[in-house]
Design a protein around this motif. Sequence first.
Motif, PDB file in Angstrom:
ATOM      1  N   HIS A  31       0.431   5.697   0.487  1.00 38.81           N
ATOM      2  CA  HIS A  31      -0.382   6.908   0.630  1.00 38.81           C
ATOM      3  C   HIS A  31       0.501   8.135   0.486  1.00 38.81           C
ATOM      4  O   HIS A  31       1.689   8.102   0.808  1.00 38.81           O
ATOM      5  CB  HIS A  31      -1.105   6.957   1.983  1.00 38.81           C
ATOM      6  CG  HIS A  31      -2.331   6.116   2.009  1.00 38.81           C
ATOM      7  ND1 HIS A  31      -3.509   6.501   1.444  1.00 38.81           N
ATOM      8  CD2 HIS A  31      -2.533   4.865   2.493  1.00 38.81           C
ATOM      9  CE1 HIS A  31      -4.407   5.534   1.595  1.00 38.81           C
ATOM     10  NE2 HIS A  31      -3.837   4.526   2.218  1.00 38.81           N
ATOM     11  N   ASP A  87       0.831  -1.194   0.000  1.00 35.54           N
ATOM     12  CA  ASP A  87       0.000   0.000   0.000  1.00 35.54           C
ATOM     13  C   ASP A  87       0.873   1.253   0.000  1.00 35.54           C
ATOM     14  O   ASP A  87       2.016   1.224   0.490  1.00 35.54           O
ATOM     15  CB  ASP A  87      -0.933   0.031   1.220  1.00 35.54           C
ATOM     16  CG  ASP A  87      -2.023   1.078   1.072  1.00 35.54           C
ATOM     17  OD1 ASP A  87      -2.545   1.255  -0.033  1.00 35.54           O
ATOM     18  OD2 ASP A  87      -2.368   1.726   2.085  1.00 35.54           O
ATOM     19  N   HIS A 134      -3.277  -1.346   5.996  1.00 35.87           N
ATOM     20  CA  HIS A 134      -3.854  -1.659   4.680  1.00 35.87           C
ATOM     21  C   HIS A 134      -3.053  -2.753   3.966  1.00 35.87           C
ATOM     22  O   HIS A 134      -3.626  -3.636   3.330  1.00 35.87           O
ATOM     23  CB  HIS A 134      -3.931  -0.398   3.812  1.00 35.87           C
ATOM     24  CG  HIS A 134      -4.838   0.652   4.385  1.00 35.87           C
ATOM     25  ND1 HIS A 134      -4.977   1.908   3.858  1.00 35.87           N
ATOM     26  CD2 HIS A 134      -5.665   0.615   5.477  1.00 35.87           C
ATOM     27  CE1 HIS A 134      -5.840   2.613   4.593  1.00 35.87           C
ATOM     28  NE2 HIS A 134      -6.260   1.849   5.583  1.00 35.87           N
TER      29      HIS A 134
HETATM   30 ZN   LIG Z   1      -4.322   2.492   2.054  1.00 38.06          ZN
END
Ligand SMILES: [Zn+2]
Length: 158
Positions: free
Chosen positions: A12, A10, A44
């Motif tokens: 961000h 993941d 995540h």
């Molecule tokens: Zn995420």
Amino acid sequence: MKIRVGFGYDVHQLAEGEEFWLGGIKIEHNKGCVAHSDGDVLIHAICDALLGAANMRDIGYHFPDTSNDFKGIDSKILLKKTVEIIAEKGYSIGNIDSTIALQKPKIKALIPKMQETLSKVMGIDLDDLAIKATTTEKLGFVGKQEGISAYATVLIEK
Ligand SMILES: [Zn+2]
């Protein structure tokens, strides 16, 4: 016994004025993750690894970022739900290994707290959750502090 492995990844974006949630805890920093949820990349990645191991799609499928139900949600809730989702197929967690890639801040001292928090959410032994951290030597989007990424591998069994 059936054992299976899974992998999750993941990313961000980091921006000023956002809260910084990582590994289930809030960290003091001048930047935080831009996200529909609280933007916890480590959680995540672990959720995606668990779902992948059980071959039950991915985090976006179960918790869509178009849904208001998940706006600003504490990712620990998503993690708990993910453990329940794989349990529907009879799977429980064997162990998890993970790596967070970020340039700043230094999180070494915070890792035990993350392990304690997340292992409790998942109902696993502290020793079955490894969390590592690395910088990217100032290279790429992580090195330039534009974002943060996390990788997780898991073993599940039934
Ligand atoms: Zn995420």
